[in-house]
Design a protein around this motif. Structure first.
Motif, PDB file in Angstrom:
ATOM      1  N   UNK A 160       0.856  -1.187   0.000  1.00  0.00           N
ATOM      2  CA  UNK A 160       0.000   0.000   0.000  1.00  0.00           C
ATOM      3  C   UNK A 160       0.893   1.238   0.000  1.00  0.00           C
ATOM      4  N   UNK A 161       0.683   2.137  -0.954  1.00  0.00           N
ATOM      5  CA  UNK A 161       1.493   3.348  -1.096  1.00  0.00           C
ATOM      6  C   UNK A 161       0.783   4.563  -0.525  1.00  0.00           C
ATOM      7  N   UNK A 162       1.557   5.421   0.140  1.00  0.00           N
ATOM      8  CA  UNK A 162       1.113   6.751   0.541  1.00  0.00           C
ATOM      9  C   UNK A 162       2.194   7.714   0.073  1.00  0.00           C
ATOM     10  N   UNK A 163       1.806   8.659  -0.781  1.00  0.00           N
ATOM     11  CA  UNK A 163       2.760   9.660  -1.257  1.00  0.00           C
ATOM     12  C   UNK A 163       2.321  11.020  -0.739  1.00  0.00           C
ATOM     13  N   UNK A 164       3.245  11.722  -0.127  1.00  0.00           N
ATOM     14  CA  UNK A 164       2.997  13.065   0.397  1.00  0.00           C
ATOM     15  C   UNK A 164       3.761  14.031  -0.496  1.00  0.00           C
ATOM     16  N   UNK A 165       3.012  14.910  -1.153  1.00  0.00           N
ATOM     17  CA  UNK A 165       3.604  15.786  -2.160  1.00  0.00           C
ATOM     18  C   UNK A 165       3.271  17.246  -1.871  1.00  0.00           C
ATOM     19  N   UNK A 166       4.095  18.181  -2.384  1.00  0.00           N
ATOM     20  CA  UNK A 166       3.793  19.595  -2.189  1.00  0.00           C
ATOM     21  C   UNK A 166       2.515  19.989  -2.934  1.00  0.00           C
ATOM     22  N   UNK A 167       1.680  20.788  -2.280  1.00  0.00           N
ATOM     23  CA  UNK A 167       0.420  21.234  -2.883  1.00  0.00           C
ATOM     24  C   UNK A 167       0.681  22.047  -4.150  1.00  0.00           C
ATOM     25  N   UNK A 168      -0.156  21.793  -5.135  1.00  0.00           N
ATOM     26  CA  UNK A 168      -0.152  22.546  -6.391  1.00  0.00           C
ATOM     27  C   UNK A 168       1.167  22.470  -7.157  1.00  0.00           C
ATOM     28  N   UNK A 169       1.987  21.485  -6.859  1.00  0.00           N
ATOM     29  CA  UNK A 169       3.264  21.317  -7.557  1.00  0.00           C
ATOM     30  C   UNK A 169       3.131  20.366  -8.741  1.00  0.00           C
ATOM     31  N   UNK A 170       2.256  19.367  -8.606  1.00  0.00           N
ATOM     32  CA  UNK A 170       2.089  18.350  -9.631  1.00  0.00           C
ATOM     33  C   UNK A 170       0.652  18.375 -10.163  1.00  0.00           C
ATOM     34  N   UNK A 171       0.502  18.224 -11.461  1.00  0.00           N
ATOM     35  CA  UNK A 171      -0.818  18.208 -12.100  1.00  0.00           C
ATOM     36  C   UNK A 171      -1.529  16.891 -11.809  1.00  0.00           C
ATOM     37  N   UNK A 172      -2.813  16.839 -12.147  1.00  0.00           N
ATOM     38  CA  UNK A 172      -3.573  15.598 -11.993  1.00  0.00           C
ATOM     39  C   UNK A 172      -2.958  14.484 -12.841  1.00  0.00           C
ATOM     40  N   UNK A 173      -2.515  14.828 -14.046  1.00  0.00           N
ATOM     41  CA  UNK A 173      -1.867  13.818 -14.902  1.00  0.00           C
ATOM     42  C   UNK A 173      -0.568  13.320 -14.285  1.00  0.00           C
TER      43      UNK A 173
ATOM     44  N   UNK B 259       0.443  21.742   2.001  1.00  0.00           N
ATOM     45  CA  UNK B 259       0.988  23.088   1.857  1.00  0.00           C
ATOM     46  C   UNK B 259       2.326  23.206   2.562  1.00  0.00           C
ATOM     47  N   UNK B 260       2.930  24.383   2.438  1.00  0.00           N
ATOM     48  CA  UNK B 260       4.245  24.619   3.058  1.00  0.00           C
ATOM     49  C   UNK B 260       4.195  24.445   4.575  1.00  0.00           C
ATOM     50  N   UNK B 261       3.003  24.579   5.161  1.00  0.00           N
ATOM     51  CA  UNK B 261       2.861  24.422   6.609  1.00  0.00           C
ATOM     52  C   UNK B 261       2.560  22.980   7.013  1.00  0.00           C
ATOM     53  N   UNK B 262       2.613  22.048   6.055  1.00  0.00           N
ATOM     54  CA  UNK B 262       2.292  20.666   6.371  1.00  0.00           C
ATOM     55  C   UNK B 262       3.233  19.631   5.783  1.00  0.00           C
ATOM     56  N   UNK B 263       4.261  20.072   5.092  1.00  0.00           N
ATOM     57  CA  UNK B 263       5.232  19.141   4.513  1.00  0.00           C
ATOM     58  C   UNK B 263       6.620  19.738   4.739  1.00  0.00           C
ATOM     59  N   UNK B 264       7.376  19.105   5.593  1.00  0.00           N
ATOM     60  CA  UNK B 264       8.696  19.612   5.958  1.00  0.00           C
ATOM     61  C   UNK B 264       9.741  18.563   5.584  1.00  0.00           C
TER      62      UNK B 264
END
Length: 151
Positions: free
Chosen positions: A24-37, A69-74
């Motif tokens: 099972x994968x969980x990916x945590x990514x910066x908001x609005x950095x990657x498109x839906x595609x 967001x920047x306040x949730x991914x360090x």
């Protein structure tokens, strides 16, 4: 949050009853950095890495991709002698504890390679943790584990 799922009963290593395990994968990514595609391509990259690293089929997958967001991914920009960009991601993969180290090494490399090929993410931008758990801790639904031998 993007959730990608499909059939679970045919995925992974079979036990004596014919039931297979599945990471099972969980990916945590910066908001609005990657498109839906690009997020969909990440899910594809993860399942292709399963095929390469663990010799599993790619037609079944469980992937959750969460934006922060920047306040949730360090993410430390240089820890471990890396040069991380603002596109760095954290990937957690829950796997059965039965996987040998040789498969884990191949799997880690396949994740980074496929993310680079499909999404253009640099190797330094992929922080991965593998979380091995007993197989009986997996439930594909209905509130039971097909791997639980009972008491």
């Amino acid at each position: 949050m993007l959730v990608v799922t499909s059939r679970a009963a045919s995925f992974g290593k079979e036990d004596k009853s014919g039931v297979r395990d599945m990471p099972f994968f969980q990916a945590h990514i910066p908001a609005e950095r990657y498109t839906a595609d690009q997020r969909a391509a990440m899910a594809d990259a993860f399942t292709q890495a399963l095929a390469e690293g663990f010799a599993l089929p790619v037609d079944d997958r469980f992937v959750v991709i969460s934006e922060h967001g920047a306040d949730g991914l360090f993410i430390h920009p240089t820890y471990g002698d890396m040069q991380r960009s603002d596109g760095a991601i954290i990937v957690r993969v829950v796997i059965p504890e039965t996987r040998p180290r040789s498969e884990k090494r191949k799997f880690l490399n396949a994740i980074v390679t496929r993310l680079g090929q499909k999404v253009g993410i640099a190797p330094d931008d992929v922080f991965i943790t593998l979380i091995p758990i007993p197989r009986e801790n997996f439930s594909f639904g209905r509130g039971f584990s097909p791997f639980d031998p009972g008491d």
